[in-house]
Design an enzyme around this catalytic site. Structure first.
Site, PDB file in Angstrom:
ATOM      1  N   LYS A  81       3.626   2.766   7.512  1.00  0.00           N
ATOM      2  CA  LYS A  81       3.213   3.078   6.144  1.00  0.00           C
ATOM      3  C   LYS A  81       1.694   3.084   6.031  1.00  0.00           C
ATOM      4  O   LYS A  81       1.096   4.025   5.483  1.00  0.00           O
ATOM      5  CB  LYS A  81       3.808   2.073   5.156  1.00  0.00           C
ATOM      6  CG  LYS A  81       3.514   2.422   3.700  1.00  0.00           C
ATOM      7  CD  LYS A  81       4.002   1.343   2.731  1.00  0.00           C
ATOM      8  CE  LYS A  81       2.986   0.229   2.624  1.00  0.00           C
ATOM      9  NZ  LYS A  81       3.267  -0.693   1.501  1.00  0.00           N
ATOM     10  N   ASP A 107       6.449   3.855   0.714  1.00  0.00           N
ATOM     11  CA  ASP A 107       6.437   2.549   0.066  1.00  0.00           C
ATOM     12  C   ASP A 107       7.693   2.418  -0.788  1.00  0.00           C
ATOM     13  O   ASP A 107       8.569   3.289  -0.769  1.00  0.00           O
ATOM     14  CB  ASP A 107       5.160   2.365  -0.761  1.00  0.00           C
ATOM     15  CG  ASP A 107       5.165   3.189  -2.034  1.00  0.00           C
ATOM     16  OD1 ASP A 107       5.954   4.156  -2.134  1.00  0.00           O
ATOM     17  OD2 ASP A 107       4.388   2.869  -2.942  1.00  0.00           O
TER      18      ASP A 107
END
Length: 210
Positions: free
Chosen positions: A121, A139
Site C-alpha cells: 500500500k 486502503d
C-alpha cells in the site's frame, strides 16, 4: 451496462465530484511522504498531519532522521500509536535511503518493498504521488468501496483487491482514482452508513442497485 461502461462512469463521476485528487498527508519531500504514510498505519491522516510539522522541524533533513535515536523519534510520534515500531522503521528506512539509494526514495516496487515498514500500500502510494506511476493504493476505503461498487469480488485482502483493480482501472487513472475513493469514503460512502441517496456513484454501484 458493460463493465467498461461502469468503470468509465465511476471514474467520470469521481472526477466531477472531486476535481482535485491530493494525497491527504502533508509533506514537501519524498522521504517525508514515506514517513507520513508509515505513521498513518492504524492512525488517522488528520492525526498524522498534526504530528509531522514538529517532527519534520526537529529533523529537517534525511541525514538528521538517519542519525536520530529511536527513543527521540518516539517522543514525536507517540500519539500515532505503535510508536516503537514506527520510530524504528522511520530511522532504519532513512538510513537505508542514504546507504543504498543515494538519498532518494526509490522508484520501483521491488526496491520500495525492501525499505523497513514499507508494504505494498505504501509503495503504491509513493510510486503514484512521487513518480506519477500507476498506483493501486488499497486502503480500507478503497477495499470497502470497490467491493460495494462490484469492481472486486468483495475480498478484504489488499493484494487480491489490488490485482482485481489492476484488471479494470486504467493505469493512468489508478493513483487519482484511489485518492478520490478515499475522499468519497469520508464524505458520502461512509463505512457505518453509506449515503446511497446522495451518492454520485449510485448509478454504477452494485450495492446501491441491489
Amino acid at each position: 451496462m458493460t463493465k467498461q461502461q461502469q468503470v468509465d462512469g465511476i471514474i467520470s463521476a469521481l472526477k466531477e465530484a472531486y476535481p482535485e485528487a491530493p494525497c491527504a498527508l502533508n509533506s514537501t519531500k519524498d522521504y517525508e511522504l514515506m514517513i507520513a504514510v508509515r505513521l498513518s498505519a492504524q492512525c488517522t491522516d488528520a492525526r498524522v498531519n498534526q504530528v509531522t510539522p514538529a517532527l519534520f522541524a526537529a529533523y529537517p533533513t534525511l541525514e538528521s532522521f538517519a542519525e536520530a535515536t529511536i527513543e527521540d523519534v518516539e517522543e514525536y510520534v507517540h500519539s500515532c500509536g505503535f510508536y516503537h515500531h514506527k520510530a524504528r522503521d522511520i530511522v532504519a528506512a532513512c538510513r537505508m535511503l542514504l546507504d543504498e539509494y543515494d538519498g532518494r526514495v526509490p522508484d520501483s516496487m521491488e526496491d520500495l518493498l525492501k525499505l523497513p515498514g514499507v508494504g505494498r500500500k505504501t509503495a503504491n502510494l509513493l510510486l503514484g504521488d512521487i513518480y506519477g506511476k500507476e498506483a493501486y493504493v488499497c486502503d480500507t476505503h478503497c477495499i470497502r468501496i470497490a467491493g460495494l461498487l462490484g469492481l472486486t469480488d468483495g475480498s478484504k485482502d489488499p493484494e487480491k483487491v489490488e490485482r482485481q483493480l489492476r484488471e479494470v482501472i486504467p493505469p493512468e487513472e489508478s493513483s487519482d482514482f484511489c485518492h478520490r475513493i478515499v475522499l468519497h469514503g469520508r464524505a458520502v460512502c461512509v463505512a457505518r452508513r453509506p449515503n446511497c441517496a446522495a451518492c454520485t456513484l449510485a448509478p454504477y454501484c452494485k450495492h446501491a442497485n441491489a
